[in-house]
Design a protein around this motif. Structure first.
Motif, mmCIF file in Angstrom:
data_model
loop_
_atom_site.group_PDB
_atom_site.id
_atom_site.type_symbol
_atom_site.label_atom_id
_atom_site.label_comp_id
_atom_site.label_asym_id
_atom_site.label_seq_id
_atom_site.Cartn_x
_atom_site.Cartn_y
_atom_site.Cartn_z
ATOM 1 N N ALA A 387 39.136 127.318 -3.754
ATOM 2 C CA ALA A 387 38.439 126.359 -2.892
ATOM 3 C C ALA A 387 38.612 124.942 -3.447
ATOM 4 O O ALA A 387 38.837 123.992 -2.703
ATOM 5 N N PHE A 389 41.071 123.810 -5.249
ATOM 6 C CA PHE A 389 42.447 123.359 -4.991
ATOM 7 C C PHE A 389 42.617 122.946 -3.528
ATOM 8 O O PHE A 389 43.246 121.941 -3.221
ATOM 9 N N TYR A 390 42.005 123.713 -2.639
ATOM 10 C CA TYR A 390 42.117 123.397 -1.208
ATOM 11 C C TYR A 390 41.581 121.999 -0.919
ATOM 12 O O TYR A 390 42.211 121.192 -0.240
ATOM 13 N N LEU A 391 40.422 121.694 -1.468
ATOM 14 C CA LEU A 391 39.820 120.379 -1.219
ATOM 15 C C LEU A 391 40.663 119.274 -1.853
ATOM 16 O O LEU A 391 40.902 118.224 -1.257
ATOM 17 N N MET A 392 41.138 119.537 -3.077
ATOM 18 C CA MET A 392 41.942 118.519 -3.761
ATOM 19 C C MET A 392 43.279 118.309 -3.053
ATOM 20 O O MET A 392 43.806 117.200 -3.020
ATOM 21 N N ALA A 393 43.796 119.382 -2.462
ATOM 22 C CA ALA A 393 45.082 119.280 -1.763
ATOM 23 C C ALA A 393 44.975 118.424 -0.503
ATOM 24 O O ALA A 393 45.970 118.143 0.150
ATOM 25 N N ALA B 48 52.550 121.040 -4.291
ATOM 26 C CA ALA B 48 51.226 120.522 -3.951
ATOM 27 C C ALA B 48 50.349 120.331 -5.190
ATOM 28 O O ALA B 48 49.308 119.692 -5.119
ATOM 29 N N ALA B 72 46.745 117.390 -8.109
ATOM 30 C CA ALA B 72 46.869 117.761 -6.697
ATOM 31 C C ALA B 72 46.279 116.697 -5.763
ATOM 32 O O ALA B 72 46.876 116.348 -4.750
ATOM 33 N N ASP B 73 45.097 116.191 -6.131
ATOM 34 C CA ASP B 73 44.438 115.235 -5.242
ATOM 35 C C ASP B 73 45.232 113.934 -5.133
ATOM 36 O O ASP B 73 45.326 113.338 -4.078
ATOM 37 N N ALA B 76 48.194 114.393 -2.844
ATOM 38 C CA ALA B 76 47.778 114.353 -1.442
ATOM 39 C C ALA B 76 47.542 112.909 -1.000
ATOM 40 O O ALA B 76 47.930 112.517 0.093
ATOM 41 N N VAL B 80 51.535 113.847 0.224
ATOM 42 C CA VAL B 80 52.060 115.212 0.286
ATOM 43 C C VAL B 80 50.992 116.095 0.936
ATOM 44 O O VAL B 80 49.821 116.015 0.589
ATOM 45 N N PHE B 84 48.457 125.593 4.156
ATOM 46 C CA PHE B 84 48.409 126.828 3.376
ATOM 47 C C PHE B 84 48.825 128.060 4.175
ATOM 48 O O PHE B 84 48.503 128.181 5.356
ATOM 49 N N VAL B 88 41.775 128.687 2.728
ATOM 50 C CA VAL B 88 40.593 129.210 2.041
ATOM 51 C C VAL B 88 39.342 128.983 2.897
ATOM 52 O O VAL B 88 39.185 127.932 3.504
ATOM 53 N N GLU B 89 38.462 129.974 2.913
ATOM 54 C CA GLU B 89 37.180 129.801 3.601
ATOM 55 C C GLU B 89 36.191 129.166 2.628
ATOM 56 O O GLU B 89 36.049 129.629 1.504
ATOM 57 N N ILE B 90 35.534 128.111 3.060
ATOM 58 C CA ILE B 90 34.563 127.468 2.173
ATOM 59 C C ILE B 90 33.205 127.343 2.867
ATOM 60 O O ILE B 90 32.914 126.356 3.527
ATOM 61 N N PHE B 98 34.060 117.328 5.344
ATOM 62 C CA PHE B 98 35.240 117.493 4.498
ATOM 63 C C PHE B 98 36.356 116.545 4.934
ATOM 64 O O PHE B 98 36.947 115.819 4.120
#
Ligand SMILES: Nc1ncnc2c1ncn2[C@@H]1O[C@H](COP(=O)(O)OP(=O)(O)OP(=O)(O)O)[C@@H](O)[C@H]1O
Ligand SMILES: [Mg+2]
Lengths: 436, 252
Positions: A387, A389-393, B48, B72-73, B76, B80, B84, B88-90, B98
């Motif tokens: 999760a 990584f997803y947000l940071m990506a 990524a 990674a951040d 982005a 980039v 996915f 991912v479910e959050i 978000f």
């Protein structure tokens, strides 16, 4: 040989009791209770290192090391500003403020509305208030916990609140204990919520200054038929403060009680919450959130005792442990033989943010009835890496992404807090901790 | 725009990428195909910035900057974007909140002003239309309980919102129904410009009917073993991977 702990503390407490005996035993009923409490302490001592109920939280040792238990007669002046800083911003309430265990009318609001009566415990004892006689050491008993005994021995101040039947108190009652320099305070809140009455009580204990302090607060809350009582405990004391809370609740038919415990800081905190559902149709909600960092140690022990049929209890405790902090959760659910058609749910979830943070969690269900619905679950894990990584990506900085995930983790407990200023207070702390 | 030289990466002692070379120029679409387990998602994740993978050699240059040097951040924020393969479910994080946080952090990085609530909502509406995603999905927690296809659509919605320079789509077509495939592809095509580039990882020609690649690469055992034009994908569709595997093994 019987293990005995805390001898030096008990010696000090006995001395103090003798020195203030006149004041402490002016009311014969209470005098009797205090004497029994002392006898209990002298015979049994404080919880030792292996005592089952305190095995993860050696409060006795911590107190021996950090608290002098000397009588403190020094007066420290506290400003209105100090007092207000320790309140919750934007929260409209009846503030009742105690400084070093003494009621301070200057900083407190007058509770004038009908249906609620407030009296400081000392006055209630003097005046032979029936409620003081009825509740003092009655729901939480000296014989069951050494810290309750310590409290019953010395507590001469606190809050006596009586909500008369069918009254709905217009705003929360905020009981504020401020401890300055003194080594220890012992206070009791005795609260009676009449039939079909509604009230919210908030308690917050704070220490001013960096010296170690100890606060030992007992709440005895009697909730009558059809009444609805909510109790909030906000624990955000200094790094060198030690605290024990005993909240004991008895619920009558069709009543509802909600406990919200939010632990944010302190050296060592132990919360005992004990709810007895003594009649049919009761509902009890227990929400807990502990957000710990540094070396803070917080132990939540809860008991919900289903004694009669058709009652419902729901417990949700969540913890986030950072740095070297430690969380403890022990949740007992008892369902007695008569308590058929009980619904009891319990959930405890924990996130450890570092390798040095720890949590000990234990659900304990004891069920003697056969027609019941019970469920419980505990989980402990790290922050979800995928999760994060997803947000940071998506470009979100790590701190911010972590804060979002932690807010999300805590969101259901925070939603349960209902009072918006308290929600905001907690949210702000999560955010500021992570942006440090 | 993107220049990958001899990129090697592993996870838990297992070598997965064994020397990838790839040049992507602005305006181009590259398709990456290859058998299961060949390392396609690994390549996407390494680009990524996923930390589980250890880069053991090689370099990646993105717009003149060392991509591997960034978290990674930061990648982005530099432009980039990874759609996915398994979003991912959050629970507890609202999609709207978000997206707003992400957009404003990217804007801040570019020295632009944060979007106010009104302009943000306007942008959301516009992009929602582009990928035909429903408002009700976006008011829920991020991907929570979304169907496979809804998750993929949400990925492309996010891409539309963030307007990246380099989009890497990892099997965005899998799990999409026929209509959704068309909608999502149209969305991707609408976002294409001479300044940005797209890498699509896919197993199927049908996506490439919509998103027409300039180059097709076949990844096998952590290396690009064959590259060609769009006709290579058609050939693979027809013949499978065996002949490529044989060629590759023979070359070693
Ligand atoms: N955490 C891990 N530990 C060990 N092996 C891993 C791990 N993650 C990936 N792998 C392995 O790396 C290899 C490449 O995986 P990758 O997901 O990149 O393949 P892929 O080409 O995307 O496959 P697919 O077409 O099935 O999506 C696989 O053999 C996979 O099992
Ligand atoms: Mg893959």
């Amino acid at each position: 040989m019987k293990k005995f702990a805390g001898q030096s503390i008990i010696d000090k407490l006995s001395e103090r009791f003798e020195a203030s005996k006149q004041e402490l035993t002016s009311n014969s009923t209470i005098a009797d209770v205090r004497q029994k409490a002392l006898n209990h302490l002298v015979e049994n001592g404080l919880p030792h290192a292996k005592a089952e109920e305190y095995k993860f939280t050696n409060l006795t040792k911590a107190l021996e090391k950090n608290i002098s238990f000397e009588m403190n007669t020094e007066r420290v002046s506290v400003s209105k500003e100090d007092v207000e800083k320790l309140r919750i911003e934007g929260l409209d309430a009846y503030y009742l403020t105690f400084i070093n265990g003494e009621f301070n009318s200057e900083f407190s609001d007058e509770v004038t509305e009908s249906g609620i009566s407030f009296s400081p415990l000392s006055a209630a004892i003097q005046e032979n208030n029936q409620l003081a006689g009825k509740l003092f050491d009655k729901l939480s008993k000296s014989t069951e916990d050494a810290f309750v005994a310590m409290n019953s021995l010395l507590a001469n101040e606190g809050t006596v609140l009586e909500i008369s039947a069918n009254s709905e108190v217009s705003k929360p009652v905020f009981v504020q204990y401020i401890n300055t320099k003194s080594s220890d305070i012992h206070a009791k809140n005795l609260i009676e919520v009449g039939a079909n009455a509604k009230v919210t009580v908030i308690e917050k204990v704070d220490t001013l200054g960096a010296e170690p302090g100890f606060s030992n607060i007992v709440n005895e809350i009697s909730v009558a038929t059809g009444a609805n009582a909510k109790f909030y405990k906000i624990e955000n004391d200094t790094d060198t403060s030690y605290h024990i809370s005993n909240i004991h609740v008895s619920q009558d038919k069709d009543s509802t009680f909600t406990s919200n415990t939010v632990a944010l800081n302190g050296a060592m905190v132990r919360n005992n919450l004990d709810i007895k559902l003594e009649a049919e149709g009761c509902e009890a909600y227990m929400n807990g959130l502990y957000l710990l960092n540094g070396k803070t140690h917080v132990d939540n022990h809860t008991i919900v005792d289903h004694m009669m049929p058709n009652a419902y209890s729901n417990e949700l405790y969540k913890g986030i442990m950072d740095d070297k902090s430690r969380g403890v959760f022990n949740g007992k659910i008892f369902v007695r033989k008569d308590a058929q058609k009980t619904n009891a749910f319990q959930s405890n979830k924990n996130i450890l943010l570092t390798d040095d943070a720890t949590v000990n969690t234990k659900p304990q269900l004891e069920i003697w009835a056969d027609d019941v619905k019970c469920s419980h679950g505990c989980t402990t894990g790290q922050l979800d890496k995928d999760a994060l990584f997803y947000l940071m990506a998506r470009g979100i900085k790590k701190d911010r992404a972590m804060a979002m995930l932690l807010h999300a983790f805590a969101s259901d407990v925070i939603e349960n807090l209902e009072l918006e200023p308290i929600q905001a207070y907690v949210e702000a702390i999560i955010t500021s901790r992570l942006e440090k | 725009m993107l220049s990958i030289k001899n990129l090697q990466a592993r996870i838990e002692e297992k070598e997965i990428l064994r020397g990838i070379n790839l040049e992507v120029k602005p305006g181009e679409v590259h398709a990456i195909m290859g058998p299961n387990g060949s390392g396609k998602s690994t390549l996407a994740s390494v680009l990524a910035g996923r930390e589980d993978y250890e880069v053991t050699g090689g370099e990646v240059n993105f717009d003149g900057k060392d991509l591997l040097d960034m978290d990674a951040d930061e990648r982005a924020r530099e432009g980039v974007f990874l759609a996915f393969q398994y979003p991912v479910e959050i629970p507890g994080v609202s999609t709207t909140n978000f997206m707003k946080t992400a957009i404003n952090q990217v804007r801040e990085h570019k020295g632009e002003k944060a979007l106010d609530a009104v302009s943000f909502l306007k942008l959301m509406k516009e992009k929602m239309k582009l990928v035909e995603i429903d408002q009700s999905l976006l008011s829920r927690s991020l991907n929570e309980g979304f169907s496979g296809g809804e998750k993929k659509r949400n990925e492309i919605f996010q891409m539309a919102m963030l307007e990246p320079k380099l989009a890497i789509l990892d099997e965005t077509d899998s799990g999409l129904d026929i209509d959704a495939l068309r909608i999502v592809s149209n969305g991707v095509n609408a976002l294409k410009s001479k300044d940005n580039a797209t890498i699509v990882v896919t197993h199927y020609q049908r996506l490439l009917d919509y998103i027409v690649p300039d180059y097709v690469h076949v990844l096998y055992k952590g290396r690009i073993v064959k590259s060609g034009g769009k006709e290579l994908a058609l050939e693979l569709e027809e013949k499978g991977y065996d002949w490529i595997k044989e060629e590759a093994e023979a070359a070693v």
